[in-house]
Design a protein around this motif. Structure first.
Motif, PDB file in Angstrom:
ATOM      1  N   GLU A   6       0.831  -1.205   0.000  1.00 21.12           N
ATOM      2  CA  GLU A   6       0.000   0.000   0.000  1.00 21.12           C
ATOM      3  C   GLU A   6       0.865   1.255   0.000  1.00 21.12           C
ATOM      4  O   GLU A   6       0.553   2.237  -0.640  1.00 21.12           O
ATOM      5  N   LYS A   7       1.969   1.202   0.724  1.00 20.67           N
ATOM      6  CA  LYS A   7       2.813   2.382   0.857  1.00 20.67           C
ATOM      7  C   LYS A   7       3.740   2.563  -0.331  1.00 20.67           C
ATOM      8  O   LYS A   7       4.146   3.665  -0.623  1.00 20.67           O
ATOM      9  N   GLY A   8       4.078   1.471  -1.004  1.00 18.91           N
ATOM     10  CA  GLY A   8       5.007   1.542  -2.122  1.00 18.91           C
ATOM     11  C   GLY A   8       4.406   2.285  -3.301  1.00 18.91           C
ATOM     12  O   GLY A   8       3.186   2.346  -3.471  1.00 18.91           O
ATOM     13  N   PHE A   9       5.271   2.845  -4.122  1.00 18.13           N
ATOM     14  CA  PHE A   9       4.813   3.581  -5.293  1.00 18.13           C
ATOM     15  C   PHE A   9       5.493   2.991  -6.508  1.00 18.13           C
ATOM     16  O   PHE A   9       6.712   2.989  -6.615  1.00 18.13           O
ATOM     17  N   SER A  10       4.698   2.487  -7.410  1.00 16.19           N
ATOM     18  CA  SER A  10       5.239   1.895  -8.616  1.00 16.19           C
ATOM     19  C   SER A  10       4.924   2.803  -9.791  1.00 16.19           C
ATOM     20  O   SER A  10       3.760   3.033 -10.107  1.00 16.19           O
ATOM     21  N   GLN A  11       5.944   3.303 -10.436  1.00 19.78           N
ATOM     22  CA  GLN A  11       5.750   4.210 -11.568  1.00 19.78           C
ATOM     23  C   GLN A  11       5.077   3.476 -12.721  1.00 19.78           C
ATOM     24  O   GLN A  11       4.243   4.044 -13.420  1.00 19.78           O
ATOM     25  N   GLU A  12       5.425   2.204 -12.924  1.00 14.44           N
ATOM     26  CA  GLU A  12       4.852   1.429 -14.016  1.00 14.44           C
ATOM     27  C   GLU A  12       3.340   1.307 -13.856  1.00 14.44           C
ATOM     28  O   GLU A  12       2.587   1.487 -14.802  1.00 14.44           O
ATOM     29  N   LYS A  13       2.906   1.014 -12.640  1.00 19.11           N
ATOM     30  CA  LYS A  13       1.468   0.886 -12.370  1.00 19.11           C
ATOM     31  C   LYS A  13       0.766   2.214 -12.656  1.00 19.11           C
ATOM     32  O   LYS A  13      -0.298   2.249 -13.252  1.00 19.11           O
ATOM     33  N   ASN A  14       1.392   3.299 -12.241  1.00 16.52           N
ATOM     34  CA  ASN A  14       0.810   4.618 -12.435  1.00 16.52           C
ATOM     35  C   ASN A  14       0.667   4.929 -13.924  1.00 16.52           C
ATOM     36  O   ASN A  14      -0.333   5.475 -14.355  1.00 16.52           O
ATOM     37  N   ASN A  15       1.672   4.577 -14.714  1.00 18.19           N
ATOM     38  CA  ASN A  15       1.626   4.834 -16.154  1.00 18.19           C
ATOM     39  C   ASN A  15       0.499   4.049 -16.812  1.00 18.19           C
ATOM     40  O   ASN A  15      -0.216   4.579 -17.654  1.00 18.19           O
ATOM     41  N   THR A  16       0.351   2.773 -16.448  1.00 15.39           N
ATOM     42  CA  THR A  16      -0.708   1.970 -17.058  1.00 15.39           C
ATOM     43  C   THR A  16      -2.069   2.508 -16.648  1.00 15.39           C
ATOM     44  O   THR A  16      -2.988   2.530 -17.457  1.00 15.39           O
ATOM     45  N   GLU A  17      -2.179   2.958 -15.407  1.00 11.42           N
ATOM     46  CA  GLU A  17      -3.439   3.559 -14.954  1.00 11.42           C
ATOM     47  C   GLU A  17      -3.743   4.813 -15.762  1.00 11.42           C
ATOM     48  O   GLU A  17      -4.876   5.045 -16.166  1.00 11.42           O
ATOM     49  N   GLN A  18      -2.717   5.619 -15.997  1.00 18.26           N
ATOM     50  CA  GLN A  18      -2.912   6.844 -16.758  1.00 18.26           C
ATOM     51  C   GLN A  18      -3.330   6.533 -18.187  1.00 18.26           C
ATOM     52  O   GLN A  18      -4.182   7.214 -18.752  1.00 18.26           O
ATOM     53  N   VAL A  19      -2.739   5.498 -18.779  1.00 22.37           N
ATOM     54  CA  VAL A  19      -3.096   5.112 -20.146  1.00 22.37           C
ATOM     55  C   VAL A  19      -4.547   4.665 -20.193  1.00 22.37           C
ATOM     56  O   VAL A  19      -5.310   5.066 -21.076  1.00 22.37           O
ATOM     57  N   ILE A  20      -4.950   3.861 -19.219  1.00 21.69           N
ATOM     58  CA  ILE A  20      -6.330   3.379 -19.162  1.00 21.69           C
ATOM     59  C   ILE A  20      -7.285   4.551 -18.981  1.00 21.69           C
ATOM     60  O   ILE A  20      -8.304   4.649 -19.658  1.00 21.69           O
ATOM     61  N   ASN A  21      -6.934   5.472 -18.078  1.00 18.33           N
ATOM     62  CA  ASN A  21      -7.782   6.637 -17.848  1.00 18.33           C
ATOM     63  C   ASN A  21      -7.878   7.509 -19.089  1.00 18.33           C
ATOM     64  O   ASN A  21      -8.937   8.042 -19.407  1.00 18.33           O
ATOM     65  N   ALA A  22      -6.763   7.647 -19.810  1.00 17.76           N
ATOM     66  CA  ALA A  22      -6.764   8.452 -21.036  1.00 17.76           C
ATOM     67  C   ALA A  22      -7.667   7.805 -22.080  1.00 17.76           C
ATOM     68  O   ALA A  22      -8.424   8.488 -22.772  1.00 17.76           O
ATOM     69  N   ARG A  23      -7.601   6.471 -22.181  1.00 11.52           N
ATOM     70  CA  ARG A  23      -8.462   5.753 -23.119  1.00 11.52           C
ATOM     71  C   ARG A  23      -9.932   5.923 -22.746  1.00 11.52           C
ATOM     72  O   ARG A  23     -10.779   6.146 -23.608  1.00 11.52           O
ATOM     73  N   LYS A  24     -10.205   5.808 -21.453  1.00 13.47           N
ATOM     74  CA  LYS A  24     -11.588   5.985 -20.993  1.00 13.47           C
ATOM     75  C   LYS A  24     -12.094   7.373 -21.333  1.00 13.47           C
ATOM     76  O   LYS A  24     -13.218   7.540 -21.786  1.00 13.47           O
ATOM     77  N   LYS A  25     -11.250   8.383 -21.118  1.00 15.85           N
ATOM     78  CA  LYS A  25     -11.648   9.754 -21.403  1.00 15.85           C
ATOM     79  C   LYS A  25     -11.881   9.946 -22.891  1.00 15.85           C
ATOM     80  O   LYS A  25     -12.868  10.569 -23.286  1.00 15.85           O
ATOM     81  N   ALA A  26     -11.014   9.383 -23.722  1.00 13.26           N
ATOM     82  CA  ALA A  26     -11.177   9.506 -25.172  1.00 13.26           C
ATOM     83  C   ALA A  26     -12.482   8.846 -25.615  1.00 13.26           C
ATOM     84  O   ALA A  26     -13.240   9.414 -26.408  1.00 13.26           O
ATOM     85  N   ASN A  27     -12.757   7.666 -25.086  1.00 13.51           N
ATOM     86  CA  ASN A  27     -14.006   6.974 -25.430  1.00 13.51           C
ATOM     87  C   ASN A  27     -15.218   7.752 -24.942  1.00 13.51           C
ATOM     88  O   ASN A  27     -16.236   7.825 -25.636  1.00 13.51           O
ATOM     89  N   LEU A  28     -15.114   8.321 -23.764  1.00 11.50           N
ATOM     90  CA  LEU A  28     -16.211   9.109 -23.209  1.00 11.50           C
ATOM     91  C   LEU A  28     -16.457  10.348 -24.058  1.00 11.50           C
ATOM     92  O   LEU A  28     -17.603  10.703 -24.349  1.00 11.50           O
ATOM     93  N   ASP A  29     -15.363  11.003 -24.474  1.00 14.61           N
ATOM     94  CA  ASP A  29     -15.501  12.187 -25.337  1.00 14.61           C
ATOM     95  C   ASP A  29     -16.175  11.835 -26.653  1.00 14.61           C
ATOM     96  O   ASP A  29     -17.043  12.569 -27.133  1.00 14.61           O
TER      97      ASP A  29
END
Length: 73
Positions: free
Chosen positions: A29-52
């Motif tokens: 929970e305390k650790g921060f993984s940059q890779e996980k964050n990037n994949t989350e951002q990509v997924i969120n960007a895709r969701k936003k594009a689809n929503l738009d």
């Protein structure tokens, strides 16, 4: 924190296992993984594009329906 263990069964191994699992969970929970964050951002960007795109399509469809209603009056 937790209740005292009053059972007659020896639970030292299970207590150790539970404490290790809790440690791993807390460390995760305390650790921060940059890779996980990037994949989350990509997924969120895709969701936003689809929503738009969906919003744009719905807006166009509503505009066409309004024009159709106006024409049919």
């Amino acid at each position: 924190m937790s209740e005292l263990n009053t059972s007659s069964v020896n639970t030292k191994k299970s207590n150790k296992l539970v404490s290790k699992i809790k440690e791993k969970k807390n460390a995760g929970e305390k650790g921060f993984s940059q890779e996980k964050n990037n994949t989350e951002q990509v997924i969120n960007a895709r969701k936003k594009a689809n929503l738009d795109l969906a919003k744009k399509k719905a807006k166009k469809k509503a505009k066409m329906a309004k024009a159709s209603r106006k024409k049919n009056k």
